[in-house]
Design an enzyme around this catalytic site. Structure first.
Site, PDB file in Angstrom:
ATOM      1  N   ARG A 224     -32.341  58.103 -71.777  1.00 46.17           N
ATOM      2  CA  ARG A 224     -31.197  57.298 -71.331  1.00 46.17           C
ATOM      3  C   ARG A 224     -29.972  58.166 -71.117  1.00 46.17           C
ATOM      4  O   ARG A 224     -29.621  59.002 -71.952  1.00 46.17           O
ATOM      5  CB  ARG A 224     -30.872  56.219 -72.371  1.00 46.17           C
ATOM      6  CG  ARG A 224     -29.773  55.252 -71.911  1.00 46.17           C
ATOM      7  CD  ARG A 224     -29.413  54.262 -72.997  1.00 46.17           C
ATOM      8  NE  ARG A 224     -28.647  54.891 -74.056  1.00 46.17           N
ATOM      9  CZ  ARG A 224     -28.688  54.511 -75.333  1.00 46.17           C
ATOM     10  NH1 ARG A 224     -29.506  53.544 -75.699  1.00 46.17           N
ATOM     11  NH2 ARG A 224     -27.946  55.122 -76.235  1.00 46.17           N
TER      12      ARG A 224
ATOM     13  N   HIS B  28     -28.697  43.882 -74.310  1.00 44.61           N
ATOM     14  CA  HIS B  28     -30.128  44.114 -74.165  1.00 44.61           C
ATOM     15  C   HIS B  28     -30.810  44.144 -75.524  1.00 44.61           C
ATOM     16  O   HIS B  28     -30.167  44.269 -76.575  1.00 44.61           O
ATOM     17  CB  HIS B  28     -30.410  45.401 -73.368  1.00 44.61           C
ATOM     18  CG  HIS B  28     -29.768  46.626 -73.919  1.00 44.61           C
ATOM     19  ND1 HIS B  28     -28.439  46.938 -73.713  1.00 44.61           N
ATOM     20  CD2 HIS B  28     -30.269  47.637 -74.679  1.00 44.61           C
ATOM     21  CE1 HIS B  28     -28.144  48.074 -74.299  1.00 44.61           C
ATOM     22  NE2 HIS B  28     -29.242  48.524 -74.905  1.00 44.61           N
TER      23      HIS B  28
ATOM     24  N   ASP C  25     -24.385  48.705 -75.645  1.00 47.62           N
ATOM     25  CA  ASP C  25     -24.386  50.043 -76.238  1.00 47.62           C
ATOM     26  C   ASP C  25     -23.001  50.478 -76.693  1.00 47.62           C
ATOM     27  O   ASP C  25     -22.003  50.316 -75.984  1.00 47.62           O
ATOM     28  CB  ASP C  25     -24.941  51.065 -75.235  1.00 47.62           C
ATOM     29  CG  ASP C  25     -26.453  50.956 -75.084  1.00 47.62           C
ATOM     30  OD1 ASP C  25     -27.124  50.576 -76.064  1.00 47.62           O
ATOM     31  OD2 ASP C  25     -26.959  51.262 -73.987  1.00 47.62           O
TER      32      ASP C  25
ATOM     33  N   HIS D  68     -27.512  43.569 -78.238  1.00 43.78           N
ATOM     34  CA  HIS D  68     -26.326  44.413 -78.338  1.00 43.78           C
ATOM     35  C   HIS D  68     -25.981  44.991 -76.977  1.00 43.78           C
ATOM     36  O   HIS D  68     -26.815  45.083 -76.079  1.00 43.78           O
ATOM     37  CB  HIS D  68     -26.567  45.562 -79.330  1.00 43.78           C
ATOM     38  CG  HIS D  68     -27.614  46.539 -78.864  1.00 43.78           C
ATOM     39  ND1 HIS D  68     -28.968  46.260 -78.907  1.00 43.78           N
ATOM     40  CD2 HIS D  68     -27.513  47.791 -78.338  1.00 43.78           C
ATOM     41  CE1 HIS D  68     -29.652  47.278 -78.440  1.00 43.78           C
ATOM     42  NE2 HIS D  68     -28.790  48.232 -78.070  1.00 43.78           N
TER      43      HIS D  68
END
Length: 283
Positions: A273, A258, A100, A98
């Protein structure tokens, strides 16, 4: 700064640099940004970085945004805490290819991910170059998908396990986004294949040009989407990174996908993150 390429198509490790120094150095920041655009995802080891410095560095790329499904654990302003311990349930949504928050009308531009704690073995993350994935498509497939759009859904991904009322409320808060199947990177000009695990269906396939009677071509439509989504799984487009505490990854969310590898036993794994707000994807 030393730049070590990790594969032929994606990824580089940058050595001899502390990213916190780029908070106040335009020259260093610009070089890090240039390397990210060139390699799609860049990596750093042994970063002496506080959470506040992490967020301050990421804000140099743009405004930061939170995530409605942030994991448990301590929170830091500007950072999403991705936390698992011995009692955490596996998150099957991370170990899927996917980009983000493409279920937003304006997905993230990029992300800065720092490892706080990780298992001794396992828990790697993989990235795929979706510009190369598009470039290598057969010409007749490029022609077929030119102008197509897909829906990206939080309801059908993060919301799927919720009770129906909560799932519908989540969709009302975050309606499905529609994005081109192929987008143009706003800075490099590359064409990028922009479908992933969040993509549920084409929204403009069912036309007179593609369908003769009723739904006779609909099965082919689903096969085509699944084939495009699986392009991220081709090893030649990938790089795999083994985490250590104080390692950092910075990736361009507009041209990569990722996958967080869920191969580690129940143990503590904490990542932080920073997600940078982007612009609306366009053809």
């Amino acid at each position: 700064m030393q730049v070590k390429r990790l594969t032929c198509n994606i990824g580089a490790e940058l050595k001899g640099v502390q990213i916190k120094d780029a908070i106040d150095s335009d020259d260093l920041f610009n070089e890090i940004y240039r390397q990210m655009l060139a390699h799609k995802v860049i990596f750093f080891r042994d970063q002496d970085l506080t959470p506040e410095q992490h967020a301050a560095f990421a804000r140099r790329f743009g405004d930061l945004e939170d995530h409605p499904f942030s994991a448990e654990g301590p929170r830091v302003e500007g950072l999403v805490n991705i936390y698992k311990d011995e009692n955490s349930k596996p998150n099957y949504l991370e170990n899927n290819w996917h980009a983000d928050v493409t279920w937003r009308e304006i997905p993230q531009k990029m992300a800065v991910l720092r490892c706080v704690k990780c298992p001794e073995v396992g828990g790697d993350t993989m990235w795929a170059n979706m510009a190369k994935a598009y470039e290598d498509l057969p010409e007749h497939i490029k022609q077929q998908i030119d102008g197509l759009y897909t829906r990206h859904s939080i309801e059908a991904s993060f919301g799927a396990s919720l009770p129906i009322e909560q799932r519908h409320a989540l969709k009302a808060q975050y309606p499905d986004a529609e994005h081109p199947v192929v987008i143009t990177h706003p800075e490099t000009g590359e064409k990028v294949l922009y479908v992933s695990a969040y993509s549920t269906h084409f929204t403009n396939f069912h036309t007179r040009e593609n369908v003769r009677y009723g739904n006779d071509f609909t099965p082919g439509h689903h096969w085509l989407l699944m084939d495009l989504v699986r392009r991220a799984t081709i090893p030649e487009y990938q790089v795999r990174w083994t985490w250590e505490p104080n390692s950092v990854a910075i990736w361009d969310n507009r041209c990569t996908q990722h996958y967080a590898v869920a191969d580690y036993p129940p143990t503590v794994r904490q990542m932080q993150r920073a997600g940078v707000i982007g612009t609306k994807p366009v053809r």
